[in-house]
Design an enzyme around this catalytic site. Structure first.
Site, PDB file in Angstrom:
ATOM      1  N   HIS A 125       0.810  -1.221   0.000  1.00  0.00           N
ATOM      2  CA  HIS A 125       0.000   0.000   0.000  1.00  0.00           C
ATOM      3  C   HIS A 125       0.845   1.273   0.000  1.00  0.00           C
ATOM      4  O   HIS A 125       0.299   2.362  -0.229  1.00  0.00           O
ATOM      5  CB  HIS A 125      -0.936   0.029   1.206  1.00  0.00           C
ATOM      6  CG  HIS A 125      -2.041  -0.971   1.151  1.00  0.00           C
ATOM      7  ND1 HIS A 125      -2.877  -1.112   0.062  1.00  0.00           N
ATOM      8  CD2 HIS A 125      -2.449  -1.900   2.065  1.00  0.00           C
ATOM      9  CE1 HIS A 125      -3.751  -2.077   0.298  1.00  0.00           C
ATOM     10  NE2 HIS A 125      -3.513  -2.575   1.498  1.00  0.00           N
ATOM     11  N   ASP A 162      -3.327 -10.237  -2.683  1.00  0.00           N
ATOM     12  CA  ASP A 162      -3.891  -9.716  -1.439  1.00  0.00           C
ATOM     13  C   ASP A 162      -5.319  -9.249  -1.718  1.00  0.00           C
ATOM     14  O   ASP A 162      -5.617  -8.758  -2.811  1.00  0.00           O
ATOM     15  CB  ASP A 162      -3.034  -8.550  -0.949  1.00  0.00           C
ATOM     16  CG  ASP A 162      -3.386  -8.101   0.455  1.00  0.00           C
ATOM     17  OD1 ASP A 162      -2.632  -8.429   1.382  1.00  0.00           O
ATOM     18  OD2 ASP A 162      -4.413  -7.406   0.627  1.00  0.00           O
ATOM     19  N   HIS A 164      -6.804  -6.732  -0.635  1.00  0.00           N
ATOM     20  CA  HIS A 164      -6.825  -5.283  -0.799  1.00  0.00           C
ATOM     21  C   HIS A 164      -5.911  -4.898  -1.969  1.00  0.00           C
ATOM     22  O   HIS A 164      -4.794  -5.400  -2.079  1.00  0.00           O
ATOM     23  CB  HIS A 164      -6.353  -4.590   0.479  1.00  0.00           C
ATOM     24  CG  HIS A 164      -7.173  -4.932   1.679  1.00  0.00           C
ATOM     25  ND1 HIS A 164      -6.817  -5.952   2.551  1.00  0.00           N
ATOM     26  CD2 HIS A 164      -8.342  -4.419   2.144  1.00  0.00           C
ATOM     27  CE1 HIS A 164      -7.729  -6.033   3.511  1.00  0.00           C
ATOM     28  NE2 HIS A 164      -8.660  -5.125   3.284  1.00  0.00           N
ATOM     29  N   ASP A 246      -5.435 -12.625   2.921  1.00  0.00           N
ATOM     30  CA  ASP A 246      -6.664 -12.120   3.527  1.00  0.00           C
ATOM     31  C   ASP A 246      -7.887 -12.308   2.643  1.00  0.00           C
ATOM     32  O   ASP A 246      -8.982 -11.878   3.004  1.00  0.00           O
ATOM     33  CB  ASP A 246      -6.512 -10.651   3.935  1.00  0.00           C
ATOM     34  CG  ASP A 246      -5.713  -9.814   2.956  1.00  0.00           C
ATOM     35  OD1 ASP A 246      -5.370 -10.323   1.872  1.00  0.00           O
ATOM     36  OD2 ASP A 246      -5.403  -8.651   3.291  1.00  0.00           O
TER      37      ASP A 246
END
Length: 309
Positions: A125, A162, A164, A246
């Site tokens: 991120h 991931d 996200h 996740d």
């Protein structure tokens, strides 16, 4: 296959507030899983701390200074809304970079076929100028640049599964056709990026967003049709994985219902690409994954597939 795992006790010393999902227990759970006899041949190496110069491969110096100023002498400081720093956080982040760079060196010099870097904090991120989403520096982007600068890699692919979206990696390589960035992720979800029409200046960004409550079938179809097809056309000479776990059905931060076998399957498909065009060179970096059982099972199957090919 020769697989290396890079680790360091300092990764447990990056402290976060009580109840924060990106906690040291994540690595403790993975370490318990790696005690299984299946991992007896896994070569485990203590990662070395990287020099700060490596950060500057993808981040401006001002970003490095901002992170350094946020490191407290004691206690926990908030670097950004959900991103915290404690006294050893900078050392942990630099050591994660060190492990990633060592892993790249190992696969390019023939010391290993592939490697997994079990580090925290995560990195995908972190944008060029901003720490966010639990991430200080974009480790996978630094590893990609290092492969280019130190080993002459011409076509580096980064695959991010991931749950996200890897907004930071997309930001860094938005206009760089030498790096292909492919991402599967839930959308809408934090950080709000990752639509299909976000393709980069040179068409080198491939996003495969998935709706909430998507399961294995939809994930695998998106992976085949979007990610694998793009990789086949790109013909990478090196593959990096932002390996977040996740998207597992147990994870509390998202609603994608994958099982551990899906990560085994995806790893196997990337093995096939790496075998065809990249001399088997593949390095995987731990990103998210916040349910301890889901993380341990999924990462364990991913590492086992790296070992078996």
């Amino acid at each position: 296959m020769t697989t290396l795992l890079y680790e360091n006790p300092v990764f447990l010393e990056h402290e976060v507030p009580e109840g924060h999902p990106e906690r040291p227990d994540r690595l403790k759970a993975l370490n318990l899983a790696l005690e299984h006899p299946n991992f007896a041949d896994l070569k485990r190496i203590k990662a070395a701390k990287a020099s700060e110069d490596l950060v500057l491969l993808v981040h401006p110096e001002e970003h490095l200074r901002t992170v350094k100023r946020a490191i407290p002498d004691e206690g926990i400081n908030d670097l950004e809304a959900d991103t915290y720093a404690s006294p050893l956080s900078l050392e942990a982040a630099l050591t994660g970079i060190g492990g990633a760079v060592e892993a790249v060196d190992a696969v390019f010099t023939g010391k290993a076929d592939n490697a997994f870097v079990a580090a925290r904090p995560p990195g995908h991120h972190a944008e060029k100028n901003k720490a966010m989403g639990f991430c200080f520096f974009n480790t996978v982007a630094i590893a990609a640049r290092h492969a280019q600068v130190a080993h002459g890699a011409e076509r580096v692919a980064i695959v991010d599964w991931d749950v996200h979206h890897g907004n930071g990696t997309q930001d860094i390589f938005w206009d760089d056709p030498s790096v292909l960035f492919c991402s599967t992720h839930q959308m809408p979800l934090y950080p709000g990026t990752g639509a299909k029409d976000e393709t980069g200046v040179k068409g080198n960004i491939v996003n495969a967003p998935l709706s909430a409550n998507t399961g294995s079938e939809h994930f695998r179809e998106a992976f085949r049709s979007r990610v694998l097809s793009a990789l086949t056309n790109f013909r990478p000479d090196f593959i990096l994985i932002s390996a977040g776990f996740d998207a597992h059905h147990r994870d509390p931060l998202a609603q994608i219902n994958l099982v551990a076998e899906d990560f085994d399957w995806a790893t196997g498909r990337l093995h096939e690409i790496a075998d065809r065009s990249a001399g088997n060179r593949m390095v995987s970096l731990l990103e998210g994954g916040y349910d301890l059982q889901g993380l341990a099972e999924s990462a364990g199957m991913h590492i086992l597939r790296l070992m078996r090919g």
